[in-house]
Each structure stands twice: as structure tokens, then as C-alpha cells.
Design a protein around this motif. Structure first.
Motif, mmCIF file in Angstrom:
data_model
loop_
_atom_site.group_PDB
_atom_site.id
_atom_site.type_symbol
_atom_site.label_atom_id
_atom_site.label_comp_id
_atom_site.label_asym_id
_atom_site.label_seq_id
_atom_site.Cartn_x
_atom_site.Cartn_y
_atom_site.Cartn_z
ATOM 1 N N SER A 238 0.775 -1.166 -0.013
ATOM 2 C CA SER A 238 0.081 -0.171 -0.017
ATOM 3 C C SER A 238 0.859 1.397 0.019
ATOM 4 O O SER A 238 0.544 2.190 -0.578
ATOM 5 C CB SER A 238 -0.729 -0.083 1.188
ATOM 6 O OG SER A 238 -1.714 -0.952 1.246
ATOM 7 N N LEU A 313 -8.685 3.286 2.578
ATOM 8 C CA LEU A 313 -8.130 3.128 1.141
ATOM 9 C C LEU A 313 -9.122 2.712 0.262
ATOM 10 O O LEU A 313 -9.424 3.388 -0.994
ATOM 11 C CB LEU A 313 -6.970 2.163 1.013
ATOM 12 C CG LEU A 313 -6.183 2.326 -0.290
ATOM 13 C CD1 LEU A 313 -5.720 3.686 -0.391
ATOM 14 C CD2 LEU A 313 -5.131 1.167 -0.053
ATOM 15 N N GLY A 317 -12.039 5.008 -2.682
ATOM 16 C CA GLY A 317 -12.255 4.658 -4.189
ATOM 17 C C GLY A 317 -13.642 4.631 -4.578
ATOM 18 O O GLY A 317 -14.181 4.595 -5.694
ATOM 19 N N LEU A 330 -7.804 9.336 2.105
ATOM 20 C CA LEU A 330 -6.219 8.890 1.883
ATOM 21 C C LEU A 330 -5.379 9.439 2.924
ATOM 22 O O LEU A 330 -4.660 8.653 3.068
ATOM 23 C CB LEU A 330 -5.988 9.497 0.381
ATOM 24 C CG LEU A 330 -6.503 8.802 -0.851
ATOM 25 C CD1 LEU A 330 -6.420 9.546 -2.217
ATOM 26 C CD2 LEU A 330 -6.138 7.485 -1.082
ATOM 27 N N SER A 333 -6.081 7.192 5.745
ATOM 28 C CA SER A 333 -5.354 5.906 5.599
ATOM 29 C C SER A 333 -4.132 5.789 5.735
ATOM 30 O O SER A 333 -3.322 4.976 6.337
ATOM 31 C CB SER A 333 -5.807 5.597 4.342
ATOM 32 O OG SER A 333 -5.286 4.353 3.677
ATOM 33 N N PHE A 394 -7.115 -0.083 -5.236
ATOM 34 C CA PHE A 394 -7.435 -0.056 -3.649
ATOM 35 C C PHE A 394 -7.699 -1.239 -3.006
ATOM 36 O O PHE A 394 -7.379 -1.462 -1.942
ATOM 37 C CB PHE A 394 -8.344 1.162 -3.455
ATOM 38 C CG PHE A 394 -7.724 2.419 -3.975
ATOM 39 C CD1 PHE A 394 -6.471 2.702 -3.991
ATOM 40 C CD2 PHE A 394 -8.721 3.505 -4.262
ATOM 41 C CE1 PHE A 394 -6.025 3.921 -4.345
ATOM 42 C CE2 PHE A 394 -8.212 4.791 -4.567
ATOM 43 C CZ PHE A 394 -6.931 5.126 -4.832
#
Length: 429
Positions: A238, A313, A317, A330, A333, A394
Motif C-alpha cells: 500500500s 483506502l 475509491g 487517503l 488511510s 485499492f
């Protein structure tokens, strides 16, 4: 640096989201040379760093455990800084020269974290490891926070070559300060107080081994070590995906301009830096004041630092073109990922402080692989740069993160392993 017309066919800007901002009217320098490199060529150039980086992980840990990490780390950074200065020249020579140069930069950078782990094994008392190492390693996030927007500003008002000149000079200045101020061990430090030296040495006396040979076979058979390997690999999938592709996502999907892109791309890493600092303090507080076991703390912080980012994450999306919510998710995350700095990231020092540099070299070797293949896979999954395609990217990163968190929780340990002690059977008297 790269002619945008060359990559137009390969990386088309998504039309799903409206243009977020208008072009700036500020005049800026266009003198920087542009190169006709397609997306595949750019991928090779970006990935070449990791081919050098992965080679020196284990050797770096081994050398640092034998001769100390100060000179090794310093020379590694110095070499990278010098090669950075020559990057514009290598780009002029050709793609091959630039690929070789970036691989050489990776060789220098590869010793960094193993050498740091080796040094901390002589400096960090067990109940202060979390906060000391988190402060130290948070510097990597702070560097990202500063370099992303600063690079954008330099490119905007000057040209891209000055980015490499600036950071190359900064690296050389850092090397001078490092050699002047730093010592490998408390015994060799010139200004440390007698009380602090004795405190550090006494806290580590039953944890360090005086063996001259490295117990390679027991190390490679150690399940707790492989638990760290799996967690480290999963987390970096990630991390590297976002590090290399977040600016692209901002530009091609959310459609921010270059200045906003640099600043907003740095926001998640500022959150991670802050989280690393605070989580290190919290982890040691739980161990020292609340008598939490070491492995309990490592598991809790790893779970938060891997499953939390996976959730946000994926959520990022599915919020469409809501620019600010996407940046918020984001950021959350990446911020939550900072908890891992007090989780599996420093568990090497818990299970084998004498060989922490070597263990970090082993785990980081595997953890470098996502940096080499993750972005390539992500690019192959987003040929049209649609939100749906990015959702797949993601989802994959989140699933790998969750798997790594569960594996470490099941098989991680928090005490010094028998093979890491002098007699290979247990703690010394």
C-alpha cells in the motif's frame, strides 16, 4: 522533464471528474529539457532505484552489525546525494545511463534502514524503543511532506534540474553533520552523561549477544521473523503504491493542477508523520505504565496501522469525484499507517536486538518487492484511468494489508528469541 504528449496515449486523463482548478497565470521557467519517454520507459526509470535498493539490504545489515552503522549509513546517503547531483547529466546521456544511475542510488539507500536498526540496538532501552525509533523513522515521512510540495514549487518557478541539485547539496551537508555529531554506541559518544550511558548499557545487558558468528539457520527458521516479513511486505504494498501513484491519482482522476497536486499529495504523509510520533509515545506508555506485554502492544498497533488504512483506502475509491473527501480518506488511510512504526516495524529489536540490522535487511528485502511490482500492476489495472479501475487497485492493496495484519497477529513474538542469545538456549545469567 517528460513531454506530456509522449505519454498521452498511455495515460489519458479521466473525464469522469470535472477540472478542479484553472490554469495558473503565473509565468514560470520552461527551459528545463523535456524527453520523449513513453510510459513503459518511465516505469523502468522509476523502478530501477529498487533494483539497487534490494541488493544492499542484507549485506548492509551484516556490515552494520560488524563495524557499526554510522559510517555505513553516512556513506550510503553521501553516495546517493552525489548521484542525485548527476541525474540531469545522466538524463541527457540517455535512458540507459539514467537507469544505471538510479540503480546506484538505490545501492546507497539500501543500507539506510538496516544500519539504523543496528545502531538503535545499542542505543534504545527496551521500554523506550517505540518512541525513539518512531521519532527517528518519522523523518522519512517528514522528508516526503517537505520534498513533494517543494519539488513542485521548484519545477513551477525554475525547472526540474534544480530539484536534483538542491536535494543533492542538502544530502552532502547532512553527511558532514552526521559524521561530526553521531556515534555508533554510547561508549564512544563524546558528550553523553555518565548517568545516561550507564542507564542505556544496563538496560541492554541481558538482551545483547557477544557471539561473533551470525546464527543464519536459526534466523531463517524463525517464525516470528517471517511474521514480520509478511507484515512488512503487506504494508509496503500500500505504501509504495500510494507513494508512487498518489500524485498521478490526484492529477489524472481528481484533476488538480501541479501546485495543488504537490501540496495535497504531501498531506497524507504529514498525517503519518504526526501519527508515528504520537503512537510511539503511546506504545511505550502502555508498556511502562500499564504493564502491557511487548507483543500485545506490537499486535494492537499493527492491526490499527494495517486494517485501518485498508478500510479508508477502499472507501476513497467509492466517493466518486468528491475531491476533499477523497483527500480526507487517503490522508486518514496513510495517517493510520503510522501506527505500524510501533508495531511490526520495530519488532526486530524485540526478538533479536543483536541482529536487528540483519533482520531488518531480510524483511526489507522482501518489502522492497512491492515497490518494484506494485506500481507496475497498478498501472496495468488502470489503462483508462477510470474510478472503477482505481477501485480495483485499492481493493488489492487493502486485502494484502489485512492478510499481513492477521498473519503477524497470529505468529509475531515480543521477547528475545533463544537463538539471539549467547548460549542459544535461553537468557544469560
Amino acid at each position: 522533464m517528460v513531454d506530456s504528449n509522449t505519454t498521452l496515449a498511455d495515460n489519458r486523463t479521466s473525464k469522469e471528474c470535472a477540472e478542479h482548478s484553472t490554469s495558473s497565470k503565473v509565468l514560470h521557467n520552461h527551459t528545463g529539457k523535456r524527453y520523449q519517454w513513453d510510459a513503459e520507459t518511465q516505469g523502468w526509470i522509476l523502478g530501477s532505484f529498487f533494483y539497487g535498493y534490494i541488493i544492499t539490504q542484507i549485506p548492509g545489515g551484516y556490515v552494520a552489525s560488524r563495524v557499526g552503522g554510522k559510517l555505513l549509513l553516512g556513506c550510503g546517503i553521501l553516495g546517493t546525494a552525489v548521484f542525485t547531483l548527476f541525474t540531469p547529466m545522466a538524463a541527457d546521456v540517455g535512458v540507459g545511463a539514467l537507469v544505471v544511475l538510479r540503480a546506484l542510488e538505490g545501492l546507497g539507500e539500501g543500507v539506510t534502514f538496516p544500519a539504523m536498526h543496528a545502531m538503535w540496538s545499542s542505543w534504545a532501552p527496551p521500554l523506550e524503543r517505540s518512541k525513539l525509533l518512531s521519532i527517528s523513522y518519522a523523518g522519512a515521512q517528514l522528508g516526503t511532506v517537505i520534498s513533494l510540495p517543494l519539488s513542485g514549487i521548484i519545477c513551477f518557478y525554475m525547472n526540474w534540474t534544480y530539484v536534483f541539485y538542491f536535494f543533492g547539496v542538502v544530502g552532502i551537508i547532512w553527511f558532514v553533520l552526521w559524521i561530526w555529531l553521531v556515534s555508533d554506541t554510547p561508549e564512544t559518544h563524546k558528550t553523553i552523561s555518565h548517568q545516561e550511558r550507564e542507564y542505556i548499557l544496563s538496560s541492554l545487558k541481558n538482551q545483547l549477544s557477544s557471539q561473533k558468528s551470525v546464527p543464519w539457520i536459526p534466523i531463517l527458521k524463525s517464525l516470528p521473523l517471517w511474521a514480520i516479513v509478511v507484515a512488512h511486505f503487506s504494508y509496503n504494498w500500500s505504501f509504495y503504491t500510494l507513494l508512487t501513484l498518489l500524485p498521478t491519482y490526484m492529477k489524472e482522476i481528481l484533476r488538480f493542477n501541479v501546485q495543488e497536486n504537490g501540496i495535497l499529495s504531501a498531506v497524507p504523509y504529514f498525517g503519518c508523520w504526526l501519527c508515528m510520533i504520537l503512537s510511539g509515545q503511546a506504545a511505550d506508555h502502555l508498556r511502562a505504565k500499564w504493564n502491557f506485554s511487548t507483543i500485545c502492544v506490537r499486535r494492537i498497533f499493527s492491526l490499527i496501522g494495517m486494517i485501518g488504512p485498508a478500510v479508508f483506502l477502499v472507501a476513497a475509491g467509492f466517493i466518486g469525484c468528491d475531491y476533499y473527501l477523497a483527500v480526507a480518506f487517503l490522508t486518514i488511510s496513510t495517517t493510520l499507517g503510522g501506527f505500524c512504526s510501533s508495531g511490526f516495524s520495530i519488532n526486530h529489536l524485540d526478538i533479536a536486538p543483536s541482529y536487528a540490522g540483519i533482520l531488518l535487511g531480510i524483511t526489507n528485502t522482501f518489502a522492497t518487492i512491492p515497490g518494484m511490482v506494485g506500481p507496475v500492476i497498478a498501472k496495468s489495472l488502470t489503462p483508462e484511468n477510470t474510478i472503477t479501475e482505481w477501485q480495483t487497485v485499492f481493493w488489492i492493496a487493502a486485502a494484502i494489508n489485512v492478510f499481513g495484519a492477521i498473519f503477524f497477529t497470529l505468529f509475531g513474538k515480543g521477547e528475545v528469541q533463544n537463538w539471539a542469545l549467547d548460549d542459544h538456549n535461553g537468557h544469560r545469567n
